[in-house]
Enzyme design. Structure first.
Site, PDB file in Angstrom:
ATOM      1  N   ILE A  28       0.838  -1.206   0.000  1.00  0.00           N
ATOM      2  CA  ILE A  28       0.000   0.000   0.000  1.00  0.00           C
ATOM      3  C   ILE A  28       0.876   1.260   0.000  1.00  0.00           C
ATOM      4  CG2 ILE A  28      -0.241   0.303   2.517  1.00  0.00           C
ATOM      5  CD1 ILE A  28      -3.312   0.790   1.845  1.00  0.00           C
ATOM      6  N   GLU A  57       2.037  -6.471   7.391  1.00  0.00           N
ATOM      7  CA  GLU A  57       1.067  -5.643   8.115  1.00  0.00           C
ATOM      8  C   GLU A  57       1.363  -5.523   9.607  1.00  0.00           C
ATOM      9  OE1 GLU A  57       0.374  -7.492   5.530  1.00  0.00           O
ATOM     10  OE2 GLU A  57      -1.168  -6.546   4.295  1.00  0.00           O
ATOM     11  N   ASP A 109      -1.782  -9.707  -0.486  1.00  0.00           N
ATOM     12  CA  ASP A 109      -3.262  -9.769  -0.572  1.00  0.00           C
ATOM     13  C   ASP A 109      -3.686  -9.889  -2.031  1.00  0.00           C
ATOM     14  OD1 ASP A 109      -4.433  -8.845   2.286  1.00  0.00           O
ATOM     15  OD2 ASP A 109      -2.647  -7.682   1.867  1.00  0.00           O
ATOM     16  N   GLY A 115       0.206  -5.387   0.891  1.00  0.00           N
ATOM     17  CA  GLY A 115      -0.972  -5.440   0.013  1.00  0.00           C
ATOM     18  C   GLY A 115      -0.729  -6.267  -1.243  1.00  0.00           C
ATOM     19  N   ASP A 130      -6.089  -6.848   6.149  1.00  0.00           N
ATOM     20  CA  ASP A 130      -7.563  -6.815   6.103  1.00  0.00           C
ATOM     21  C   ASP A 130      -8.135  -6.823   4.692  1.00  0.00           C
ATOM     22  OD1 ASP A 130      -6.755  -4.295   5.430  1.00  0.00           O
ATOM     23  OD2 ASP A 130      -7.836  -3.233   7.001  1.00  0.00           O
TER      24      ASP A 130
HETATM   25  C1  LIG Z   1      -7.592  -1.291   3.511  1.00  0.00           C
HETATM   26  C2  LIG Z   1      -6.261  -1.472   2.856  1.00  0.00           C
HETATM   27  C3  LIG Z   1      -5.301  -2.176   3.718  1.00  0.00           C
HETATM   28  C4  LIG Z   1      -4.030  -2.494   3.044  1.00  0.00           C
HETATM   29  C5  LIG Z   1      -2.928  -2.699   3.768  1.00  0.00           C
HETATM   30  C6  LIG Z   1      -1.663  -2.918   3.180  1.00  0.00           C
HETATM   31  C7  LIG Z   1      -0.570  -2.926   3.957  1.00  0.00           C
HETATM   32  C8  LIG Z   1       0.751  -2.992   3.378  1.00  0.00           C
HETATM   33  O1  LIG Z   1       0.936  -3.018   2.177  1.00  0.00           O
HETATM   34  S1  LIG Z   1       2.059  -3.070   4.502  1.00  0.00           S
HETATM   35  C9  LIG Z   1       3.473  -2.789   3.503  1.00  0.00           C
HETATM   36  C10 LIG Z   1       3.766  -1.330   3.228  1.00  0.00           C
HETATM   37  N1  LIG Z   1       4.941  -1.203   2.442  1.00  0.00           N
HETATM   38  C11 LIG Z   1       6.160  -1.090   2.965  1.00  0.00           C
HETATM   39  O2  LIG Z   1       6.342  -1.010   4.138  1.00  0.00           O
HETATM   40  C12 LIG Z   1       7.320  -1.010   1.972  1.00  0.00           C
HETATM   41  C13 LIG Z   1       8.029   0.320   2.031  1.00  0.00           C
HETATM   42  N2  LIG Z   1       9.070   0.414   1.017  1.00  0.00           N
HETATM   43  C14 LIG Z   1      10.257  -0.190   1.127  1.00  0.00           C
HETATM   44  O3  LIG Z   1      10.552  -0.921   2.058  1.00  0.00           O
HETATM   45  C15 LIG Z   1      11.271   0.134   0.065  1.00  0.00           C
HETATM   46  O4  LIG Z   1      10.856   1.270  -0.608  1.00  0.00           O
HETATM   47  C16 LIG Z   1      11.472  -1.014  -0.956  1.00  0.00           C
HETATM   48  C17 LIG Z   1      12.192  -2.185  -0.275  1.00  0.00           C
HETATM   49  C18 LIG Z   1      10.168  -1.482  -1.561  1.00  0.00           C
HETATM   50  C19 LIG Z   1      12.374  -0.510  -2.092  1.00  0.00           C
HETATM   51  O5  LIG Z   1      13.564   0.035  -1.579  1.00  0.00           O
HETATM   52  P1  LIG Z   1      14.595   0.801  -2.552  1.00  0.00           P
HETATM   53  O6  LIG Z   1      15.664   1.345  -1.685  1.00  0.00           O
HETATM   54  O7  LIG Z   1      15.010  -0.074  -3.648  1.00  0.00           O
HETATM   55  O8  LIG Z   1      13.753   1.972  -3.216  1.00  0.00           O
HETATM   56  P2  LIG Z   1      13.151   3.274  -2.510  1.00  0.00           P
HETATM   57  O9  LIG Z   1      14.024   4.429  -2.855  1.00  0.00           O
HETATM   58  O10 LIG Z   1      12.889   3.032  -1.089  1.00  0.00           O
HETATM   59  O11 LIG Z   1      11.742   3.416  -3.266  1.00  0.00           O
HETATM   60  C20 LIG Z   1      11.633   3.927  -4.587  1.00  0.00           C
HETATM   61  C21 LIG Z   1      10.536   4.967  -4.602  1.00  0.00           C
HETATM   62  O12 LIG Z   1       9.310   4.320  -4.299  1.00  0.00           O
HETATM   63  C22 LIG Z   1       8.684   4.928  -3.171  1.00  0.00           C
HETATM   64  N3  LIG Z   1       8.003   3.891  -2.393  1.00  0.00           N
HETATM   65  C23 LIG Z   1       8.434   2.646  -2.144  1.00  0.00           C
HETATM   66  N4  LIG Z   1       7.529   1.982  -1.422  1.00  0.00           N
HETATM   67  C24 LIG Z   1       6.512   2.834  -1.190  1.00  0.00           C
HETATM   68  C25 LIG Z   1       5.253   2.714  -0.510  1.00  0.00           C
HETATM   69  N5  LIG Z   1       4.864   1.564   0.059  1.00  0.00           N
HETATM   70  N6  LIG Z   1       4.461   3.788  -0.474  1.00  0.00           N
HETATM   71  C26 LIG Z   1       4.799   4.933  -1.090  1.00  0.00           C
HETATM   72  N7  LIG Z   1       5.975   5.098  -1.768  1.00  0.00           N
HETATM   73  C27 LIG Z   1       6.801   4.057  -1.816  1.00  0.00           C
HETATM   74  C28 LIG Z   1       9.831   5.557  -2.406  1.00  0.00           C
HETATM   75  O13 LIG Z   1       9.359   6.585  -1.572  1.00  0.00           O
HETATM   76  C29 LIG Z   1      10.703   6.047  -3.553  1.00  0.00           C
HETATM   77  O14 LIG Z   1      10.106   7.223  -4.069  1.00  0.00           O
HETATM   78  P3  LIG Z   1      10.980   8.561  -4.306  1.00  0.00           P
HETATM   79  O15 LIG Z   1      11.551   8.920  -2.973  1.00  0.00           O
HETATM   80  O16 LIG Z   1      10.028   9.556  -4.856  1.00  0.00           O
HETATM   81  O17 LIG Z   1      12.053   8.142  -5.275  1.00  0.00           O
END
Ligand SMILES: CCC/C=C/C=C/C(=O)SCCNC(=O)CCNC(=O)[C@H](O)C(C)(C)COP(=O)(O)OP(=O)(O)OC[C@H]1O[C@@H](n2cnc3c(N)ncnc32)[C@H](O)[C@@H]1OP(=O)(O)O
Length: 299
Positions: free
Chosen positions: A90, A170, A150, A147, A178
């Site tokens: 997400i 999560e 999911d 997500g 969820d």
């Molecule tokens: C009712 C709905 C319920 C749904 C629930 C869902 C829950 C979930 O999905 S929990 C999981 C949430 N996600 C995370 O915690 C992952 C966070 N991201 C990371 O750990 C890292 O970004 C990743 C390992 C994926 C990649 O690392 P890397 O060093 O290779 O790249 P980054 O420079 O970090 O990322 C590149 C650009 O993407 C943006 N980004 C990455 N993940 C997210 C995200 N989850 N949300 C928003 N943006 C994300 C990151 O900010 C970078 O953008 P920029 O700084 O503009 O270059």
């Protein structure tokens, strides 16, 4: 004269409806292609944000699978992703915006209503994959987080690359999943104990473990070889009777959620009609006459 005109108009309307069924909407976060005959490819397409699932993407996933369900040129869907990661889950910045929207209300009932509506909407977007009668095959590479798990849990068959890893993240961000992982993934892997461990600890698990627990069907060395193989599997499925394949998907999902007797009654109710379909006769004749390419009408 009048009769002639109205038949002509009916003809125009008929063809307009057909083209409406086949034409796909424009999408901003998904790339959709009619890759092979009767096979559609849906690609998550926010590579610059690691395919983080923002609100637009969630809604487009729901819309796209509803559309493909109605599209008679589509018999099988391959879901993959562009860029370095399959998806980072997400969009965390979207979540912050949601927090702001909730904070606009003082009362707990009003705050809760905003959150419930958000959760139910996102649930429905992924359930559209399961409700789509066409089999959905997912081809996963590198990270598939939160997500994303999911999302792929709602698909019918999962394949991945050797470098793929998964994370039920999560609990690490302070919530219980969820939008389907807890309901669907537990039923698609062999061990409840392993599933519980993955869900409670939020530890990463890699392609080999995903294969060993039955979460993915096959692991490929590269993304290219995965996509080539998965497309071939999709084409194989697309060559079969759409009546047979689509009803098989419905029956599998229905039977997963019901008793054996309920599942048997469900398929008996459907097949009393579908066994009279032209597909049954065509397919049986093809087997009997060793015809390898029976042609089935669109469905
Ligand atoms: C009712 C709905 C319920 C749904 C629930 C869902 C829950 C979930 O999905 S929990 C999981 C949430 N996600 C995370 O915690 C992952 C966070 N991201 C990371 O750990 C890292 O970004 C990743 C390992 C994926 C990649 O690392 P890397 O060093 O290779 O790249 P980054 O420079 O970090 O990322 C590149 C650009 O993407 C943006 N980004 C990455 N993940 C997210 C995200 N989850 N949300 C928003 N943006 C994300 C990151 O900010 C970078 O953008 P920029 O700084 O503009 O270059």
């Amino acid at each position: 004269m009048f009769l002639g005109t109205s038949s002509f108009q009916k003809g125009i309307l008929f063809f307009r409806n057909i083209s409406k069924i086949s034409a796909m909407s424009q999408y901003h976060t998904l790339k959709i292609e009619n890759s092979k005959e009767f096979v559609y490819s849906v690609q998550l397409n926010r590579p610059e944000k690691a395919n983080a699932m923002n609100k637009t993407m969630w809604l487009e996933i729901g819309k796209c699978f509803n559309e493909l369900n109605e599209n008679t040129d589509c018999r099988v869907i391959v879901l993959s992703a562009n860029g370095k990661y399959f998806t980072s889950g997400i969009d965390l910045f979207d979540l912050m915006n949601l927090g702001q929207e909730v904070a606009n209300h003082d009362d707990i009932a009003r705050k809760s209503k905003v959150l419930r509506c958000f959760i139910k909407t996102y649930q429905d977007c992924l359930t559209a994959i399961e409700k789509c009668d066409k089999p959905v095959l997912t081809a996963i590479h590198n990270g598939c987080i939160g997500g994303g798990v999911d999302l792929v849990s709602a698909a019918d068959i999962r394949y991945c690359t050797d470098d793929a890893w998964f994370q039920l993240k999560e609990t690490e961000i302070g919530m219980a999943a969820d939008v389907g992982t807890l309901q669907r993934m537990q039923k698609s892997i062999g061990s409840m104990s392993t599933f519980n461990e993955l869900a409670f600890t939020a530890r990463k698990f890699h392609s080999k473990e995903a294969k060993s627990i039955g979460f993915v069907t096959q692991v490929y060395d590269t993304k290219e070889s995965m996509l080539e193989n998965v497309m071939n599997i999709a084409s194989n499925i697309a060559s079969k009777s759409p009546v047979g394949v689509q009803m098989t998907k419905r029956s599998i999902i229905y039977s997963r959620d019901h008793t054996v007797q309920e599942g048997l009654d469900h398929i008996a109710d459907w097949n009393q009609t579908l066994l009279q379909s032209e597909d049954f006769i065509k397919a049986s004749m093809a087997v009997a006459t060793k015809d390898k390419n029976p042609i089935f009408s669109k469905l």
